[in-house]
Design a protein around this motif. Structure first.
Motif, PDB file in Angstrom:
ATOM      1  N   MET A 146      31.454  17.560 -10.946  1.00 47.57           N
ATOM      2  CA  MET A 146      31.051  17.636 -12.349  1.00 47.57           C
ATOM      3  C   MET A 146      29.665  18.293 -12.439  1.00 47.57           C
ATOM      4  N   ASN A 147      29.506  19.196 -13.396  1.00 49.25           N
ATOM      5  CA  ASN A 147      28.233  19.842 -13.651  1.00 49.25           C
ATOM      6  C   ASN A 147      27.138  18.804 -13.904  1.00 49.25           C
ATOM      7  N   ARG A 148      25.916  19.089 -13.459  1.00 49.43           N
ATOM      8  CA  ARG A 148      24.824  18.123 -13.604  1.00 49.43           C
ATOM      9  C   ARG A 148      24.545  17.772 -15.067  1.00 49.43           C
ATOM     10  N   ILE A 149      24.714  18.747 -15.981  1.00 45.67           N
ATOM     11  CA  ILE A 149      24.472  18.467 -17.399  1.00 45.67           C
ATOM     12  C   ILE A 149      25.449  17.421 -17.906  1.00 45.67           C
ATOM     13  N   ASN A 150      26.729  17.603 -17.613  1.00 46.18           N
ATOM     14  CA  ASN A 150      27.736  16.642 -18.047  1.00 46.18           C
ATOM     15  C   ASN A 150      27.498  15.276 -17.415  1.00 46.18           C
ATOM     16  N   LYS A 151      27.135  15.297 -16.139  1.00 40.02           N
ATOM     17  CA  LYS A 151      26.872  14.045 -15.436  1.00 40.02           C
ATOM     18  C   LYS A 151      25.692  13.294 -16.065  1.00 40.02           C
ATOM     19  N   ARG A 152      24.651  14.047 -16.415  1.00 37.57           N
ATOM     20  CA  ARG A 152      23.475  13.421 -17.001  1.00 37.57           C
ATOM     21  C   ARG A 152      23.781  12.811 -18.366  1.00 37.57           C
ATOM     22  N   PHE A 153      24.538  13.520 -19.197  1.00 38.86           N
ATOM     23  CA  PHE A 153      24.886  12.959 -20.507  1.00 38.86           C
ATOM     24  C   PHE A 153      25.789  11.738 -20.371  1.00 38.86           C
ATOM     25  N   GLU A 154      26.662  11.738 -19.385  1.00 35.10           N
ATOM     26  CA  GLU A 154      27.512  10.571 -19.166  1.00 35.10           C
ATOM     27  C   GLU A 154      26.665   9.369 -18.756  1.00 35.10           C
ATOM     28  N   THR A 155      25.697   9.596 -17.884  1.00 29.76           N
ATOM     29  CA  THR A 155      24.791   8.512 -17.477  1.00 29.76           C
ATOM     30  C   THR A 155      24.001   7.988 -18.672  1.00 29.76           C
ATOM     31  N   LEU A 156      23.484   8.888 -19.478  1.00 26.11           N
ATOM     32  CA  LEU A 156      22.720   8.477 -20.653  1.00 26.11           C
ATOM     33  C   LEU A 156      23.600   7.687 -21.621  1.00 26.11           C
ATOM     34  N   ARG A 157      24.827   8.130 -21.796  1.00 25.11           N
ATOM     35  CA  ARG A 157      25.745   7.412 -22.688  1.00 25.11           C
ATOM     36  C   ARG A 157      25.974   5.991 -22.200  1.00 25.11           C
ATOM     37  N   GLN A 158      26.187   5.844 -20.908  1.00 31.85           N
ATOM     38  CA  GLN A 158      26.410   4.519 -20.341  1.00 31.85           C
ATOM     39  C   GLN A 158      25.182   3.623 -20.479  1.00 31.85           C
ATOM     40  N   GLN A 159      24.005   4.240 -20.435  1.00 32.20           N
ATOM     41  CA  GLN A 159      22.756   3.493 -20.554  1.00 32.20           C
ATOM     42  C   GLN A 159      22.328   3.266 -22.003  1.00 32.20           C
ATOM     43  N   LEU A 181      12.809  30.384  -8.607  1.00 35.95           N
ATOM     44  CA  LEU A 181      12.084  29.144  -8.877  1.00 35.95           C
ATOM     45  C   LEU A 181      13.029  27.949  -8.956  1.00 35.95           C
ATOM     46  N   VAL A 182      14.187  28.140  -9.571  1.00 37.15           N
ATOM     47  CA  VAL A 182      15.158  27.044  -9.623  1.00 37.15           C
ATOM     48  C   VAL A 182      15.580  26.649  -8.209  1.00 37.15           C
ATOM     49  N   ALA A 183      15.803  27.626  -7.357  1.00 36.59           N
ATOM     50  CA  ALA A 183      16.155  27.330  -5.961  1.00 36.59           C
ATOM     51  C   ALA A 183      15.043  26.536  -5.287  1.00 36.59           C
ATOM     52  N   GLN A 184      13.802  26.877  -5.566  1.00 34.18           N
ATOM     53  CA  GLN A 184      12.672  26.153  -4.999  1.00 34.18           C
ATOM     54  C   GLN A 184      12.606  24.729  -5.554  1.00 34.18           C
ATOM     55  N   PHE A 185      12.856  24.585  -6.860  1.00 35.32           N
ATOM     56  CA  PHE A 185      12.891  23.261  -7.494  1.00 35.32           C
ATOM     57  C   PHE A 185      13.952  22.382  -6.850  1.00 35.32           C
ATOM     58  N   ARG A 186      15.089  22.978  -6.513  1.00 38.69           N
ATOM     59  CA  ARG A 186      16.202  22.228  -5.928  1.00 38.69           C
ATOM     60  C   ARG A 186      15.889  21.706  -4.515  1.00 38.69           C
ATOM     61  N   GLU A 187      14.901  22.262  -3.869  1.00 37.99           N
ATOM     62  CA  GLU A 187      14.558  21.792  -2.528  1.00 37.99           C
ATOM     63  C   GLU A 187      14.116  20.336  -2.539  1.00 37.99           C
ATOM     64  N   THR A 188      13.527  19.896  -3.645  1.00 42.64           N
ATOM     65  CA  THR A 188      13.059  18.510  -3.734  1.00 42.64           C
ATOM     66  C   THR A 188      13.671  17.731  -4.899  1.00 42.64           C
ATOM     67  N   ASP A 189      14.433  18.400  -5.757  1.00 42.67           N
ATOM     68  CA  ASP A 189      15.105  17.713  -6.868  1.00 42.67           C
ATOM     69  C   ASP A 189      16.528  18.242  -6.982  1.00 42.67           C
ATOM     70  N   PRO A 190      17.475  17.562  -6.330  1.00 41.03           N
ATOM     71  CA  PRO A 190      18.858  18.026  -6.372  1.00 41.03           C
ATOM     72  C   PRO A 190      19.633  17.552  -7.600  1.00 41.03           C
ATOM     73  N   ASP A 191      19.011  16.719  -8.453  1.00 36.82           N
ATOM     74  CA  ASP A 191      19.765  16.026  -9.484  1.00 36.82           C
ATOM     75  C   ASP A 191      19.471  16.451 -10.919  1.00 36.82           C
ATOM     76  N   THR A 192      18.234  16.821 -11.237  1.00 36.58           N
ATOM     77  CA  THR A 192      17.881  17.116 -12.626  1.00 36.58           C
ATOM     78  C   THR A 192      18.520  18.424 -13.090  1.00 36.58           C
ATOM     79  N   PRO A 193      19.283  18.401 -14.171  1.00 34.41           N
ATOM     80  CA  PRO A 193      19.891  19.645 -14.667  1.00 34.41           C
ATOM     81  C   PRO A 193      18.834  20.644 -15.124  1.00 34.41           C
TER      82      PRO A 193
END
Length: 271
Positions: A1-14, A84-96
């Motif tokens: 699942m795309n990170r955006i969809n995953k994040r909204f699902e988590t927010l909905r549950q919370q 830059l996004v690739a560099q961001f992903r080196e330490t943050d694999p989760d934030t859309p």
């Protein structure tokens, strides 16, 4: 699942609302963007909207137009955004991460080349301001095959037919523009926002987030109560511009200033 969809699902549950801050790549300096992105996440951002510098950012008000100008003077480009996004992903694999920009740089690179590079970098969504749904079918198909969400804008002036067309093509979430104007303009009409968001929700199951005109915790909360989240940009860009004008050169100072604003909004959304 795309990170955006995953994040909204988590927010909905919370039972929480999305906070989506915007910044321009390379503004006010090339070494500022990455630490600011990480600071946004630590302060409560759910999705980061990374603006790709462009010479004619027609959707933007003067604050963000000047940010694009500064970034271009610093040599920032679409390829830099992907790196830059690739560099961001080196330490943050989760934030859309969503790239917001204009069609010309993408078309010049070529849809397939751009999308392959975006997938490799870890981009989750694309919002191409000046690519209307009538002309977006080919790009939309390529993005869908790659698992990248195509985010569309809807405005107070969007007809019902246009809303149906956009909701039928969009992915990730619908970005509702709360004002008849450009970024940073005007004051929010909460009653109007509610009416339009309710109608959009009748057309789609996608989350609906509201942007343009959100300046502080109170305005972020007012739109988030009516929608699935708030998109905030000009106030953050303006804060960084003020530091640059004062001669600040330490990226940590920019990260700290942005963190303060994001934390205020996060607190308003959650409490």
């Amino acid at each position: 699942m795309n990170r955006i969809n995953k994040r909204f699902e988590t927010l909905r549950q919370q039972g929480r609302k999305a906070l989506i801050p915007y910044l321009v790549l390379g503004d006010p300096a090339r070494d500022v963007t990455l630490p600011v992105m990480h600071a946004m996440v630590k302060s409560g951002a759910d999705i980061i909207e990374l603006g790709v510098p462009f010479s004619d950012p027609t959707a933007e008000g003067p604050v963000i137009q000047k940010a694009h100008e500064r970034a271009l003077l610093n040599g920032s480009s679409l390829r830099d955004a992907l790196a830059l996004v690739a560099q961001f992903r080196e330490t943050d694999p989760d934030t859309p991460v969503l790239l917001m920009g204009y069609a010309n740089p993408i078309e010049r690179m070529g849809y397939e080349t751009f999308i392959a590079a975006a997938v490799s970098a870890g981009v989750d969504g694309v919002l191409t301001v000046d690519l209307p749904p009538e002309e977006a079918e080919e790009f939309n198909q390529h993005l869908g095959k790659a698992g990248i969400e195509n985010i569309f804008l809807l405005a107070p002036t969007s007809s019902n037919d246009r809303q149906k067309m956009v909701t039928g093509m969009a992915g990730g979430f619908i970005y509702y523009v709360s004002l008849k104007g450009v970024t940073g303009a005007g004051n929010l009409d909460v009653a109007s926002v509610k009416q339009h968001v309710d109608h959009i929700r009748s057309l789609t199951d996608l989350p609906v987030c509201v942007g343009f005109g959100i300046k502080d915790g109170a305005s972020a909360r007012s739109v988030a109560e009516l929608s699935d989240g708030a998109v905030v940009g000009s106030v953050l860009v303006n804060r960084m511009a003020g530091l640059a004008e004062a001669g600040e050169s330490d990226p940590a100072a920019y990260a700290s200033a942005v963190s303060e604003l994001i934390a205020e909004m996060r607190n308003a959304l959650d409490n």
